[in-house]
Scaffold this motif. Structure first.
Motif, PDB file in Angstrom:
ATOM      1  N   LEU A   2       0.858  -1.173   0.000  1.00 40.73           N
ATOM      2  CA  LEU A   2       0.000   0.000   0.000  1.00 40.73           C
ATOM      3  C   LEU A   2       0.899   1.229   0.000  1.00 40.73           C
ATOM      4  O   LEU A   2       1.770   1.359   0.869  1.00 40.73           O
ATOM      5  N   VAL A   3       0.710   2.103  -0.978  1.00 43.61           N
ATOM      6  CA  VAL A   3       1.538   3.301  -1.116  1.00 43.61           C
ATOM      7  C   VAL A   3       0.633   4.529  -1.039  1.00 43.61           C
ATOM      8  O   VAL A   3      -0.371   4.610  -1.764  1.00 43.61           O
ATOM      9  N   LEU A   4       0.970   5.471  -0.162  1.00 41.16           N
ATOM     10  CA  LEU A   4       0.216   6.702  -0.039  1.00 41.16           C
ATOM     11  C   LEU A   4       0.915   7.833  -0.786  1.00 41.16           C
ATOM     12  O   LEU A   4       2.115   7.783  -1.043  1.00 41.16           O
ATOM     13  N   GLU A   5       0.143   8.848  -1.112  1.00 31.98           N
ATOM     14  CA  GLU A   5       0.638   9.983  -1.884  1.00 31.98           C
ATOM     15  C   GLU A   5       1.811  10.684  -1.215  1.00 31.98           C
ATOM     16  O   GLU A   5       2.675  11.273  -1.893  1.00 31.98           O
ATOM     17  N   ASP A   6       1.862  10.628   0.130  1.00 33.18           N
ATOM     18  CA  ASP A   6       2.955  11.300   0.835  1.00 33.18           C
ATOM     19  C   ASP A   6       4.236  10.477   0.857  1.00 33.18           C
ATOM     20  O   ASP A   6       5.227  10.875   1.471  1.00 33.18           O
ATOM     21  N   GLY A   7       4.210   9.319   0.174  1.00 28.09           N
ATOM     22  CA  GLY A   7       5.402   8.481   0.079  1.00 28.09           C
ATOM     23  C   GLY A   7       5.478   7.368   1.096  1.00 28.09           C
ATOM     24  O   GLY A   7       6.390   6.521   1.011  1.00 28.09           O
ATOM     25  N   SER A   8       4.571   7.323   2.073  1.00 28.52           N
ATOM     26  CA  SER A   8       4.599   6.245   3.065  1.00 28.52           C
ATOM     27  C   SER A   8       4.180   4.925   2.408  1.00 28.52           C
ATOM     28  O   SER A   8       3.348   4.896   1.508  1.00 28.52           O
ATOM     29  N   ARG A   9       4.764   3.835   2.892  1.00 29.64           N
ATOM     30  CA  ARG A   9       4.571   2.518   2.282  1.00 29.64           C
ATOM     31  C   ARG A   9       4.302   1.486   3.373  1.00 29.64           C
ATOM     32  O   ARG A   9       4.885   1.521   4.452  1.00 29.64           O
ATOM     33  N   TYR A  10       3.406   0.533   3.057  1.00 34.77           N
ATOM     34  CA  TYR A  10       3.038  -0.508   4.021  1.00 34.77           C
ATOM     35  C   TYR A  10       2.996  -1.858   3.294  1.00 34.77           C
ATOM     36  O   TYR A  10       2.269  -2.018   2.314  1.00 34.77           O
ATOM     37  N   VAL A  11       3.766  -2.809   3.810  1.00 31.52           N
ATOM     38  CA  VAL A  11       3.819  -4.133   3.204  1.00 31.52           C
ATOM     39  C   VAL A  11       2.835  -5.051   3.904  1.00 31.52           C
ATOM     40  O   VAL A  11       2.768  -5.097   5.133  1.00 31.52           O
ATOM     41  N   GLY A  12       2.040  -5.781   3.125  1.00 27.08           N
ATOM     42  CA  GLY A  12       1.090  -6.721   3.695  1.00 27.08           C
ATOM     43  C   GLY A  12       0.922  -7.924   2.793  1.00 27.08           C
ATOM     44  O   GLY A  12       1.810  -8.249   1.994  1.00 27.08           O
ATOM     45  N   ARG A  13      -0.226  -8.567   2.907  1.00 24.37           N
ATOM     46  CA  ARG A  13      -0.537  -9.738   2.089  1.00 24.37           C
ATOM     47  C   ARG A  13      -1.646  -9.385   1.113  1.00 24.37           C
ATOM     48  O   ARG A  13      -2.569  -8.620   1.440  1.00 24.37           O
ATOM     49  N   ALA A  14      -1.610  -9.958  -0.083  1.00 24.28           N
ATOM     50  CA  ALA A  14      -2.664  -9.741  -1.071  1.00 24.28           C
ATOM     51  C   ALA A  14      -3.983 -10.282  -0.521  1.00 24.28           C
ATOM     52  O   ALA A  14      -4.025 -11.341   0.115  1.00 24.28           O
ATOM     53  N   TYR A  15      -5.054  -9.540  -0.754  1.00 27.33           N
ATOM     54  CA  TYR A  15      -6.390  -9.929  -0.269  1.00 27.33           C
ATOM     55  C   TYR A  15      -7.376  -9.635  -1.386  1.00 27.33           C
ATOM     56  O   TYR A  15      -7.428  -8.525  -1.899  1.00 27.33           O
ATOM     57  N   GLY A  16      -8.149 -10.648  -1.776  1.00 24.72           N
ATOM     58  CA  GLY A  16      -9.027 -10.483  -2.925  1.00 24.72           C
ATOM     59  C   GLY A  16      -8.241 -10.680  -4.203  1.00 24.72           C
ATOM     60  O   GLY A  16      -7.358 -11.547  -4.287  1.00 24.72           O
ATOM     61  N   GLY A 138       9.865   4.099  -6.665  1.00 21.44           N
ATOM     62  CA  GLY A 138       9.602   5.332  -7.386  1.00 21.44           C
ATOM     63  C   GLY A 138       8.500   5.188  -8.414  1.00 21.44           C
ATOM     64  O   GLY A 138       7.662   6.092  -8.579  1.00 21.44           O
ATOM     65  N   GLU A 139       8.454   4.046  -9.127  1.00 22.78           N
ATOM     66  CA  GLU A 139       7.412   3.824 -10.130  1.00 22.78           C
ATOM     67  C   GLU A 139       6.038   3.709  -9.468  1.00 22.78           C
ATOM     68  O   GLU A 139       5.044   4.256  -9.961  1.00 22.78           O
ATOM     69  N   GLN A 140       5.967   2.991  -8.348  1.00 17.99           N
ATOM     70  CA  GLN A 140       4.685   2.868  -7.641  1.00 17.99           C
ATOM     71  C   GLN A 140       4.186   4.229  -7.171  1.00 17.99           C
ATOM     72  O   GLN A 140       3.008   4.573  -7.354  1.00 17.99           O
ATOM     73  N   LEU A 141       5.078   5.029  -6.577  1.00 17.58           N
ATOM     74  CA  LEU A 141       4.679   6.347  -6.090  1.00 17.58           C
ATOM     75  C   LEU A 141       4.277   7.259  -7.248  1.00 17.58           C
ATOM     76  O   LEU A 141       3.319   8.027  -7.133  1.00 17.58           O
ATOM     77  N   GLU A 142       4.968   7.157  -8.362  1.00 15.99           N
ATOM     78  CA  GLU A 142       4.629   7.978  -9.529  1.00 15.99           C
ATOM     79  C   GLU A 142       3.229   7.650 -10.030  1.00 15.99           C
ATOM     80  O   GLU A 142       2.463   8.541 -10.401  1.00 15.99           O
TER      81      GLU A 142
END
Length: 379
Positions: A2-16, A138-142
């Motif tokens: 999960l990547v937020l616009e402010d650059g913060s990132r959270y690693v988890g497990r795929a769901y759905g 960088g690509e994800q945030l972009e």
């Protein structure tokens, strides 16, 4: 990821489903009613984070669907249920997410993300899983920052019915109500029908001339997603129908559009009101209602005093306001039959404190019918 616009990132497990999804991240505070949340069209364009830690415990069924499909852009939970256990359940929530192509993430600190949203405000975000998980930071945030902002966005056409349809009244018919579908929920239509209305559900693209040609007893604007400032055509329609003397009731998006029709502005809230535990004061009775809400925009009006409509509809006042942050939660017109509330009185799933508003709407139409009958007898 999960990547937020402010650059913060959270690693988890795929769901759905796996893949990439983009949208404005918001949090919903209901401890129950996840299926109603997912199928609420007002969440179109948004990635919804559930603050309750365990989601999916009671599975899913067809009866609790609030519309024809899941509308959220993505779904964020801390811990999905491993087993669905409820006598009404016919399938798992995970199966619904996969069938709907909804990309989600689980196993992350939803409390930390909620606190970040409360501090920084709702922002663009993205969930990346499967092949897109391997994209560079960088690509994800972009990609996230290139996503559409909710401000200035009109989503009514995405969620509205394409063809008009009607629902017969339950019991004695008191009249018809034209419902402009801006993202209406099934329970709303059912509550109107249960009050004796023949419910005429119309696409958001209809004109005022078409609405008036139906000779409805009343007009109703539903909840829906997007920025009310981007819905000029609906404001124009509402003004024309109000000038024709048709009674009006609006909820959520319909409250914001009434505010605009009366000549007031709207603005975006920092992180919105979403959940089934929002306290609202009814200024008329002094009663506090616990309400179900889902909105990121609000009407810009002072909550005290009688005001003059800038669009020529006479005197108006704020009827309800939030006890959390004094946001306008209801508008009442004093010179015409029009009122609205910002919350969801159909409350699926949620408290039923505000259900009386459908009765109030019914009473307005019944009183108009009685006045018309008396005028006919006098003649």
């Amino acid at each position: 990821m999960l990547v937020l616009e402010d650059g913060s990132r959270y690693v988890g497990r795929a769901y759905g489903s796996e893949g990439q999804t983009l949208g404005e991240i918001v949090f919903a505070t209901g401890m129950t009613g996840y299926q109603e949340t997912l199928t609420d069209p007002s969440y179109a364009g948004q990635i919804v984070l559930m603050t309750a830690p365990h989601i999916g415990n009671t599975g899913a069924n067809d009866e609790d669907m609030e519309s024809r499909k899941i509308w959220v852009s993505g779904f964020v939970v801390r811990e999905p249920a491993r087993v669905a256990s409820n006598h009404r359940s016919t399938r798992t929530l995970d199966a619904d997410l996969n069938a709907g192509g909804i990309v989600g993430i689980s196993g992350i600190d939803t409390r930390a993300i909620t606190r970040r949203i409360r501090s920084a405000g709702a922002m663009r975000s993205g969930i990346f899983s499967g092949d897109t998980f391997g994209l560079s930071d960088g690509e994800q945030l972009e990609r996230v920052r290139a996503g559409a902002s909710m401000r200035g966005r009109n989503l009514s056409d995405d969620v509205s019915t394409v063809e008009p349809f009607s629902i017969p009244p339950v019991g004695e018919r008191i009249g018809s109500v034209a419902v402009l579908d801006l993202g209406v929920k099934t329970s709303t239509l059912n509550f109107l029908a249960e009050r004796g209305f023949e419910v005429l559900v119309l696409p958001q693209s209809v004109t005022a001339e078409h609405v008036l040609s139906l000779k409805p007893s009343a007009l109703f604007f539903s909840n829906g997603p997007g920025d009310p400032a981007a819905s000029d055509k609906h404001v124009t329609l509402l003004r024309e129908v109000l000038r024709a003397g048709v009674p009006y009731f609006g909820i959520c998006f319909g409250n914001q559009l009434l505010g605009r029709a009366l000549g007031f502005g709207t603005y975006k809230l920092p992180f919105g009101h979403r959940g089934i535990n929002q306290p609202v004061l009814d200024k008329t009775t002094g009663k506090v209602e616990i309400t179900s809400q889902n909105h990121g925009f609000a009407v810009d009006m002072p909550i005290e005093g009688v005001l003059e409509s800038k669009a020529g509809f006479g005197k108006v006042e704020v009827s309800h306001y939030s006890l959390n942050d004094q946001v306008v939660e209801g508008i009442r017109c004093l010179d015409i039959d029009a009122f609205s509330v910002q919350y969801h009185p159909e409350a699926a799933a949620g408290p039923h404190d505000a259900n009386y508003l459908f009765d109030r709407f019914r009473d307005v139409v019944v009183a108009r019918n009685a006045a018309a009958a008396d005028a006919g007898e006098t003649k």
